[in-house]
Design a protein around this motif. Structure first.
Motif, PDB file in Angstrom:
ATOM      1  N   ALA A 154       0.830  -1.209   0.000  1.00  0.00           N
ATOM      2  CA  ALA A 154       0.000   0.000   0.000  1.00  0.00           C
ATOM      3  C   ALA A 154       0.859   1.251   0.000  1.00  0.00           C
ATOM      4  N   ASP A 155       1.999   1.203   0.698  1.00  0.00           N
ATOM      5  CA  ASP A 155       2.872   2.371   0.741  1.00  0.00           C
ATOM      6  C   ASP A 155       4.341   2.027   0.545  1.00  0.00           C
ATOM      7  N   GLY A 156       4.656   0.734   0.393  1.00  0.00           N
ATOM      8  CA  GLY A 156       6.034   0.321   0.176  1.00  0.00           C
ATOM      9  C   GLY A 156       6.878   0.252   1.423  1.00  0.00           C
ATOM     10  N   ALA A 157       6.303   0.494   2.595  1.00  0.00           N
ATOM     11  CA  ALA A 157       7.083   0.553   3.829  1.00  0.00           C
ATOM     12  C   ALA A 157       7.296  -0.842   4.412  1.00  0.00           C
ATOM     13  N   MET A 158       8.349  -0.962   5.212  1.00  0.00           N
ATOM     14  CA  MET A 158       8.585  -2.195   5.950  1.00  0.00           C
ATOM     15  C   MET A 158       7.425  -2.465   6.907  1.00  0.00           C
ATOM     16  N   ALA A 159       6.983  -3.721   6.910  1.00  0.00           N
ATOM     17  CA  ALA A 159       5.905  -4.112   7.821  1.00  0.00           C
ATOM     18  C   ALA A 159       6.360  -5.154   8.827  1.00  0.00           C
ATOM     19  N   GLY A 160       7.287  -6.041   8.446  1.00  0.00           N
ATOM     20  CA  GLY A 160       7.719  -7.103   9.343  1.00  0.00           C
ATOM     21  C   GLY A 160       8.684  -8.030   8.653  1.00  0.00           C
ATOM     22  N   ASP A 161       8.713  -9.295   9.119  1.00  0.00           N
ATOM     23  CA  ASP A 161       9.555 -10.298   8.477  1.00  0.00           C
ATOM     24  C   ASP A 161       8.904 -11.667   8.593  1.00  0.00           C
ATOM     25  N   VAL A 162       9.349 -12.587   7.738  1.00  0.00           N
ATOM     26  CA  VAL A 162       8.866 -13.965   7.758  1.00  0.00           C
ATOM     27  C   VAL A 162      10.084 -14.866   7.605  1.00  0.00           C
ATOM     28  N   ASN A 163      10.128 -15.944   8.405  1.00  0.00           N
ATOM     29  CA  ASN A 163      11.350 -16.733   8.512  1.00  0.00           C
ATOM     30  C   ASN A 163      11.073 -18.228   8.502  1.00  0.00           C
ATOM     31  N   LEU A 164      12.070 -18.975   8.003  1.00  0.00           N
ATOM     32  CA  LEU A 164      12.092 -20.424   8.127  1.00  0.00           C
ATOM     33  C   LEU A 164      13.399 -20.835   8.786  1.00  0.00           C
ATOM     34  N   PHE A 165      13.310 -21.831   9.678  1.00  0.00           N
ATOM     35  CA  PHE A 165      14.491 -22.382  10.349  1.00  0.00           C
ATOM     36  C   PHE A 165      14.527 -23.886  10.066  1.00  0.00           C
ATOM     37  N   PHE A 166      15.607 -24.340   9.461  1.00  0.00           N
ATOM     38  CA  PHE A 166      15.725 -25.753   9.097  1.00  0.00           C
ATOM     39  C   PHE A 166      16.544 -26.477  10.169  1.00  0.00           C
ATOM     40  N   HIS A 167      15.927 -26.651  11.335  1.00  0.00           N
ATOM     41  CA  HIS A 167      16.601 -27.307  12.456  1.00  0.00           C
ATOM     42  C   HIS A 167      16.773 -28.799  12.154  1.00  0.00           C
ATOM     43  N   PRO A 168      17.961 -29.348  12.362  1.00  0.00           N
ATOM     44  CA  PRO A 168      18.151 -30.780  12.076  1.00  0.00           C
ATOM     45  C   PRO A 168      17.295 -31.685  12.950  1.00  0.00           C
ATOM     46  N   TRP A 169      16.961 -31.237  14.177  1.00  0.00           N
ATOM     47  CA  TRP A 169      16.178 -32.101  15.055  1.00  0.00           C
ATOM     48  C   TRP A 169      14.711 -32.212  14.639  1.00  0.00           C
ATOM     49  N   LEU A 170      14.272 -31.389  13.695  1.00  0.00           N
ATOM     50  CA  LEU A 170      12.901 -31.505  13.199  1.00  0.00           C
ATOM     51  C   LEU A 170      12.750 -32.648  12.199  1.00  0.00           C
ATOM     52  N   ARG A 171      13.852 -33.043  11.582  1.00  0.00           N
ATOM     53  CA  ARG A 171      13.794 -34.054  10.514  1.00  0.00           C
ATOM     54  C   ARG A 171      13.885 -35.467  11.068  1.00  0.00           C
ATOM     55  N   GLU A 172      13.230 -36.359  10.380  1.00  0.00           N
ATOM     56  CA  GLU A 172      13.388 -37.770  10.674  1.00  0.00           C
ATOM     57  C   GLU A 172      14.594 -38.300   9.910  1.00  0.00           C
ATOM     58  N   GLU A 173      15.101 -39.418  10.341  1.00  0.00           N
ATOM     59  CA  GLU A 173      16.270 -40.005   9.696  1.00  0.00           C
ATOM     60  C   GLU A 173      15.986 -40.273   8.215  1.00  0.00           C
ATOM     61  N   GLY A 174      16.890 -39.830   7.375  1.00  0.00           N
ATOM     62  CA  GLY A 174      16.753 -40.050   5.945  1.00  0.00           C
ATOM     63  C   GLY A 174      16.045 -38.936   5.201  1.00  0.00           C
ATOM     64  N   GLN A 175      15.446 -37.976   5.936  1.00  0.00           N
ATOM     65  CA  GLN A 175      14.773 -36.873   5.262  1.00  0.00           C
ATOM     66  C   GLN A 175      15.792 -35.875   4.718  1.00  0.00           C
ATOM     67  N   ALA A 176      15.415 -35.212   3.639  1.00  0.00           N
ATOM     68  CA  ALA A 176      16.287 -34.224   3.013  1.00  0.00           C
ATOM     69  C   ALA A 176      16.488 -33.030   3.948  1.00  0.00           C
ATOM     70  N   GLU A 177      17.564 -32.266   3.700  1.00  0.00           N
ATOM     71  CA  GLU A 177      17.978 -31.178   4.587  1.00  0.00           C
ATOM     72  C   GLU A 177      16.888 -30.143   4.806  1.00  0.00           C
ATOM     73  N   HIS A 178      16.115 -29.853   3.776  1.00  0.00           N
ATOM     74  CA  HIS A 178      15.104 -28.801   3.864  1.00  0.00           C
ATOM     75  C   HIS A 178      13.680 -29.352   3.880  1.00  0.00           C
ATOM     76  N   ALA A 179      13.525 -30.625   4.254  1.00  0.00           N
ATOM     77  CA  ALA A 179      12.209 -31.258   4.213  1.00  0.00           C
ATOM     78  C   ALA A 179      11.245 -30.685   5.243  1.00  0.00           C
ATOM     79  N   VAL A 180      11.764 -30.246   6.390  1.00  0.00           N
ATOM     80  CA  VAL A 180      10.931 -29.747   7.483  1.00  0.00           C
ATOM     81  C   VAL A 180      11.495 -28.409   7.944  1.00  0.00           C
ATOM     82  N   ALA A 181      10.618 -27.449   8.194  1.00  0.00           N
ATOM     83  CA  ALA A 181      11.076 -26.133   8.637  1.00  0.00           C
ATOM     84  C   ALA A 181      10.151 -25.573   9.694  1.00  0.00           C
ATOM     85  N   GLU A 182      10.734 -24.893  10.666  1.00  0.00           N
ATOM     86  CA  GLU A 182       9.944 -24.088  11.587  1.00  0.00           C
ATOM     87  C   GLU A 182       9.690 -22.742  10.921  1.00  0.00           C
TER      88      GLU A 182
END
Length: 218
Positions: A72-100
């Protein structure tokens, strides 16, 4: 994350752009708010520390962030993030399969406008298409009722756990089978290359033929 250093996603109400040094003063000012720090489980940082954090995030391979701009005005409003923590993945899953996943609308005047919902959907489409992310995890403070409603009612996340000690609700969303084509189409329509490096000056972030000029502040 290196993969999005020259990527912008242009939605109906928001634009997602890479986190760059010109965003740092506004972001650092937002994070002086104790409530925002509590809701995002963040520690207070000095301006110098925030600049260093910005640089580290650009180089990281396990964190992906976009700054949310209000079209609407081009101004900063916030941020959005993903965290690819290894403990979220099950064994054998790809590096980016699960993200917080998390979103913050730091600018008070930009809240309750639907920006967070669109920013999250664009981010998840991007991650599913570009990185192969299949499951998204959100950890939300129990007292943050607007965020609980956003993830649950609007974005289809399902509650899987409540941690009374930390006061958090954990919610998951699986990337539905058969939706990759639609997500890829949305990303293709939204993706734009940001003019980085020597192509920007002052607080001007990016400008494209016939498009609004997005700036750091109104």
């Amino acid at each position: 994350m290196r993969c999005n250093r020259e990527v912008a996603l242009d939605g109906a109400a928001v634009a997602l752009v890479p986190y760059r040094p010109e965003h740092v003063p506004t972001y650092n000012a937002w994070m002086a708010d104790p409530w925002l720090r509590e809701m995002t489980a963040s520690e207070p940082l000095s301006l110098e520390e925030e600049y260093a954090m910005c640089e580290s995030w650009q180089q990281s391979e396990d964190k992906l962030t976009f700054i949310v701009l209000d079209r609407a005005d081009g101004a900063m409003a916030g941020d959005v993030n993903l965290f690819f923590h290894p403990w979220l993945r099950e064994e054998g899953q790809a590096e980016h399969a699960v993200a917080e996943v998390e979103v913050m609308i730091g600018e008070p005047t930009a809240r309750r406008k639907g920006l967070a919902s669109e920013a999250l959907q664009l981010m998840m489409d991007y991650a599913a298409t570009e990185l192969g992310t299949r499951r998204f995890v959100a950890k939300i403070k129990m007292v943050n009722e607007p965020s609980l409603a956003l993830f649950g009612s609007k974005l289809g996340f399902t509650e899987v756990d409540r941690d009374e000690g930390f006061g958090e609700v954990e919610m998951h969303r699986q990337q539905p089978d058969g939706t990759d084509g639609a997500a890829a189409a949305r990303v293709a329509a939204a993706k734009r290359a940001s003019p980085l490096g020597g192509k920007v000056s002052g607080n001007e972030l990016w400008s494209q033929m016939g498009r609004p000029r997005y700036v750091v502040a109104p």
